[in-house]
Design a protein around this motif. Structure first.
Motif, PDB file in Angstrom:
ATOM      1  N   MET A  79     -32.029  11.914 -50.581  1.00 17.12           N
ATOM      2  CA  MET A  79     -32.755  10.793 -49.436  1.00 17.12           C
ATOM      3  C   MET A  79     -31.946  10.491 -48.173  1.00 17.12           C
ATOM      4  SD  MET A  79     -34.213   7.706 -51.165  1.00 17.12           S
ATOM      5  CE  MET A  79     -35.995   7.155 -50.197  1.00 17.12           C
ATOM      6  N   ALA A  80     -32.729  10.818 -47.367  1.00 14.88           N
ATOM      7  CA  ALA A  80     -31.828  10.450 -45.697  1.00 14.88           C
ATOM      8  C   ALA A  80     -31.636   8.787 -45.860  1.00 14.88           C
ATOM      9  CB  ALA A  80     -32.453  10.808 -45.235  1.00 14.88           C
ATOM     10  N   ASN A  81     -30.586   8.252 -45.177  1.00 12.11           N
ATOM     11  CA  ASN A  81     -30.434   7.472 -44.973  1.00 12.11           C
ATOM     12  C   ASN A  81     -31.121   6.907 -43.525  1.00 12.11           C
ATOM     13  OD1 ASN A  81     -28.939   5.054 -44.786  1.00 12.11           O
ATOM     14  ND2 ASN A  81     -26.270   5.259 -44.392  1.00 12.11           N
ATOM     15  N   PRO A  82     -31.797   6.059 -43.595  1.00 12.10           N
ATOM     16  CA  PRO A  82     -32.439   5.754 -42.736  1.00 12.10           C
ATOM     17  C   PRO A  82     -31.791   4.783 -41.854  1.00 12.10           C
ATOM     18  CG  PRO A  82     -32.496   3.847 -44.223  1.00 12.10           C
ATOM     19  CD  PRO A  82     -31.860   5.447 -45.132  1.00 12.10           C
ATOM     20  N   SER A  83     -32.057   4.588 -40.534  1.00 12.30           N
ATOM     21  CA  SER A  83     -31.306   4.441 -39.492  1.00 12.30           C
ATOM     22  C   SER A  83     -32.661   3.338 -38.320  1.00 12.30           C
ATOM     23  CB  SER A  83     -29.834   5.165 -38.875  1.00 12.30           C
ATOM     24  OG  SER A  83     -30.642   6.370 -38.607  1.00 12.30           O
ATOM     25  N   ILE A  84     -31.639   2.726 -37.854  1.00 14.71           N
ATOM     26  CA  ILE A  84     -33.099   2.175 -36.775  1.00 14.71           C
ATOM     27  C   ILE A  84     -31.863   2.207 -35.352  1.00 14.71           C
ATOM     28  CG2 ILE A  84     -32.961  -0.147 -35.854  1.00 14.71           C
ATOM     29  CD1 ILE A  84     -32.923  -1.313 -38.533  1.00 14.71           C
ATOM     30  N   SER A  85     -32.521   2.911 -34.566  1.00  8.22           N
ATOM     31  CA  SER A  85     -31.714   3.071 -32.999  1.00  8.22           C
ATOM     32  C   SER A  85     -32.121   1.874 -32.726  1.00  8.22           C
ATOM     33  CB  SER A  85     -33.037   3.786 -32.476  1.00  8.22           C
ATOM     34  OG  SER A  85     -34.497   2.840 -32.254  1.00  8.22           O
ATOM     35  N   PHE A  86     -30.429   2.040 -31.392  1.00  2.00           N
ATOM     36  CA  PHE A  86     -29.960   1.289 -30.719  1.00  2.00           C
ATOM     37  C   PHE A  86     -31.063   0.197 -29.977  1.00  2.00           C
ATOM     38  CE2 PHE A  86     -28.236  -0.711 -26.618  1.00  2.00           C
ATOM     39  CZ  PHE A  86     -27.361  -1.108 -27.236  1.00  2.00           C
ATOM     40  N   THR A  87     -31.748   1.055 -29.754  1.00  2.00           N
ATOM     41  CA  THR A  87     -33.412   0.003 -28.806  1.00  2.00           C
ATOM     42  C   THR A  87     -34.001  -0.242 -29.153  1.00  2.00           C
ATOM     43  OG1 THR A  87     -35.334   2.241 -28.547  1.00  2.00           O
ATOM     44  CG2 THR A  87     -32.811   1.866 -26.708  1.00  2.00           C
ATOM     45  N   ASP A  88     -34.529  -0.417 -30.478  1.00  2.00           N
ATOM     46  CA  ASP A  88     -35.184  -1.053 -32.237  1.00  2.00           C
ATOM     47  C   ASP A  88     -34.144  -1.917 -31.656  1.00  2.00           C
ATOM     48  OD1 ASP A  88     -37.099   0.511 -31.424  1.00  2.00           O
ATOM     49  OD2 ASP A  88     -36.812   1.928 -33.216  1.00  2.00           O
ATOM     50  N   ARG A  89     -32.823  -2.008 -32.461  1.00  2.00           N
ATOM     51  CA  ARG A  89     -31.938  -2.746 -33.207  1.00  2.00           C
ATOM     52  C   ARG A  89     -32.362  -4.327 -31.814  1.00  2.00           C
ATOM     53  NH1 ARG A  89     -26.636  -0.456 -34.815  1.00  2.00           N
ATOM     54  NH2 ARG A  89     -28.672   0.232 -36.629  1.00  2.00           N
ATOM     55  N   TYR A  90     -31.359  -3.480 -30.487  1.00  2.61           N
ATOM     56  CA  TYR A  90     -31.706  -4.521 -30.061  1.00  2.61           C
ATOM     57  C   TYR A  90     -32.628  -5.369 -28.695  1.00  2.61           C
ATOM     58  CZ  TYR A  90     -26.862  -4.394 -31.475  1.00  2.61           C
ATOM     59  OH  TYR A  90     -25.340  -4.233 -32.017  1.00  2.61           O
ATOM     60  N   SER A  91     -33.356  -4.539 -29.219  1.00  9.31           N
ATOM     61  CA  SER A  91     -35.057  -5.011 -27.851  1.00  9.31           C
ATOM     62  C   SER A  91     -35.315  -6.319 -27.914  1.00  9.31           C
ATOM     63  CB  SER A  91     -35.772  -3.438 -28.030  1.00  9.31           C
ATOM     64  OG  SER A  91     -36.478  -4.384 -29.460  1.00  9.31           O
ATOM     65  N   SER A  92     -35.162  -7.204 -28.804  1.00  8.83           N
ATOM     66  CA  SER A  92     -35.445  -8.568 -28.789  1.00  8.83           C
ATOM     67  C   SER A  92     -34.741  -9.708 -28.406  1.00  8.83           C
ATOM     68  CB  SER A  92     -35.031  -8.908 -30.009  1.00  8.83           C
ATOM     69  OG  SER A  92     -34.157  -9.154 -30.770  1.00  8.83           O
ATOM     70  N   THR A  93     -33.041  -8.495 -27.520  1.00 10.30           N
ATOM     71  CA  THR A  93     -32.052  -9.516 -26.952  1.00 10.30           C
ATOM     72  C   THR A  93     -31.807  -9.110 -25.657  1.00 10.30           C
ATOM     73  OG1 THR A  93     -30.337  -8.062 -28.350  1.00 10.30           O
ATOM     74  CG2 THR A  93     -30.630 -10.505 -28.732  1.00 10.30           C
ATOM     75  N   LEU A  94     -32.080  -7.482 -25.590  1.00 12.02           N
ATOM     76  CA  LEU A  94     -32.253  -6.945 -23.845  1.00 12.02           C
ATOM     77  C   LEU A  94     -33.005  -7.637 -23.414  1.00 12.02           C
ATOM     78  CD1 LEU A  94     -30.184  -3.420 -25.087  1.00 12.02           C
ATOM     79  CD2 LEU A  94     -29.390  -5.469 -24.006  1.00 12.02           C
ATOM     80  N   GLN A  95     -34.278  -7.153 -23.643  1.00  4.93           N
ATOM     81  CA  GLN A  95     -35.863  -7.093 -22.712  1.00  4.93           C
ATOM     82  C   GLN A  95     -35.017  -8.780 -22.475  1.00  4.93           C
ATOM     83  OE1 GLN A  95     -39.158  -6.354 -25.384  1.00  4.93           O
ATOM     84  NE2 GLN A  95     -38.421  -4.263 -25.018  1.00  4.93           N
ATOM     85  N   PRO A  96     -34.907  -9.634 -22.718  1.00  2.00           N
ATOM     86  CA  PRO A  96     -35.151 -10.647 -21.950  1.00  2.00           C
ATOM     87  C   PRO A  96     -33.901 -11.045 -21.255  1.00  2.00           C
ATOM     88  CG  PRO A  96     -35.244 -11.454 -24.600  1.00  2.00           C
ATOM     89  CD  PRO A  96     -35.065 -10.081 -24.734  1.00  2.00           C
ATOM     90  N   LEU A  97     -33.142 -10.799 -20.959  1.00  6.44           N
ATOM     91  CA  LEU A  97     -32.017 -10.716 -20.521  1.00  6.44           C
ATOM     92  C   LEU A  97     -32.758  -9.987 -19.277  1.00  6.44           C
ATOM     93  CD1 LEU A  97     -28.776 -10.121 -22.827  1.00  6.44           C
ATOM     94  CD2 LEU A  97     -30.099 -12.720 -21.201  1.00  6.44           C
ATOM     95  N   LEU A  98     -32.918  -8.765 -19.906  1.00  4.39           N
ATOM     96  CA  LEU A  98     -33.073  -7.728 -18.233  1.00  4.39           C
ATOM     97  C   LEU A  98     -34.379  -9.004 -17.163  1.00  4.39           C
ATOM     98  CD1 LEU A  98     -32.916  -5.198 -17.204  1.00  4.39           C
ATOM     99  CD2 LEU A  98     -35.180  -4.334 -18.748  1.00  4.39           C
ATOM    100  N   LEU A  99     -35.378  -9.295 -18.274  1.00  4.49           N
ATOM    101  CA  LEU A  99     -36.431 -10.097 -17.612  1.00  4.49           C
ATOM    102  C   LEU A  99     -36.245 -11.170 -16.703  1.00  4.49           C
ATOM    103  CD1 LEU A  99     -39.313 -10.530 -17.185  1.00  4.49           C
ATOM    104  CD2 LEU A  99     -39.402 -11.669 -18.433  1.00  4.49           C
ATOM    105  N   LEU A 100     -34.950 -11.459 -17.056  1.00  2.49           N
ATOM    106  CA  LEU A 100     -34.511 -12.463 -16.834  1.00  2.49           C
ATOM    107  C   LEU A 100     -33.356 -12.636 -15.159  1.00  2.49           C
ATOM    108  CD1 LEU A 100     -33.567 -16.215 -17.040  1.00  2.49           C
ATOM    109  CD2 LEU A 100     -31.550 -15.246 -17.820  1.00  2.49           C
ATOM    110  N   SER A 101     -32.769 -11.261 -15.711  1.00  2.00           N
ATOM    111  CA  SER A 101     -32.007 -11.482 -14.309  1.00  2.00           C
ATOM    112  C   SER A 101     -32.908 -10.556 -13.417  1.00  2.00           C
ATOM    113  CB  SER A 101     -30.482  -9.819 -14.965  1.00  2.00           C
ATOM    114  OG  SER A 101     -31.174  -8.951 -15.929  1.00  2.00           O
TER     115      SER A 101
END
Length: 59
Positions: free
Chosen positions: A1-23
């Motif tokens: 069985m393959a090990n499921p992994s979360i991509s970088f953008t999915d993992r940090y989108s909740s913090t990166l998007q507000p910071l990008l919008l703010l900047s």
């Protein structure tokens, strides 16, 4: 069985998007102020005034 992994953008989108919008918003405000002051200086130069100081009287 393959090990499921979360991509970088999915993992940090909740913090990166507000910071990008703010900047981006902050940068847009700085650019708007820079354009307003530059435009005012151009208009005053076209009117032949070397300096135009604001004077606010005390109440």
């Amino acid at each position: 069985m393959a090990n499921p992994s979360i991509s970088f953008t999915d993992r940090y989108s909740s913090t990166l998007q507000p910071l990008l919008l703010l900047s981006t918003d902050y940068l847009a405000i700085i650019i708007a102020e820079w354009c307003a002051v530059g435009g005012r200086d151009i208009v005053l130069e076209l009117l032949g005034r070397k300096n135009d100081w604001f004077e606010l009287n005390n109440f």
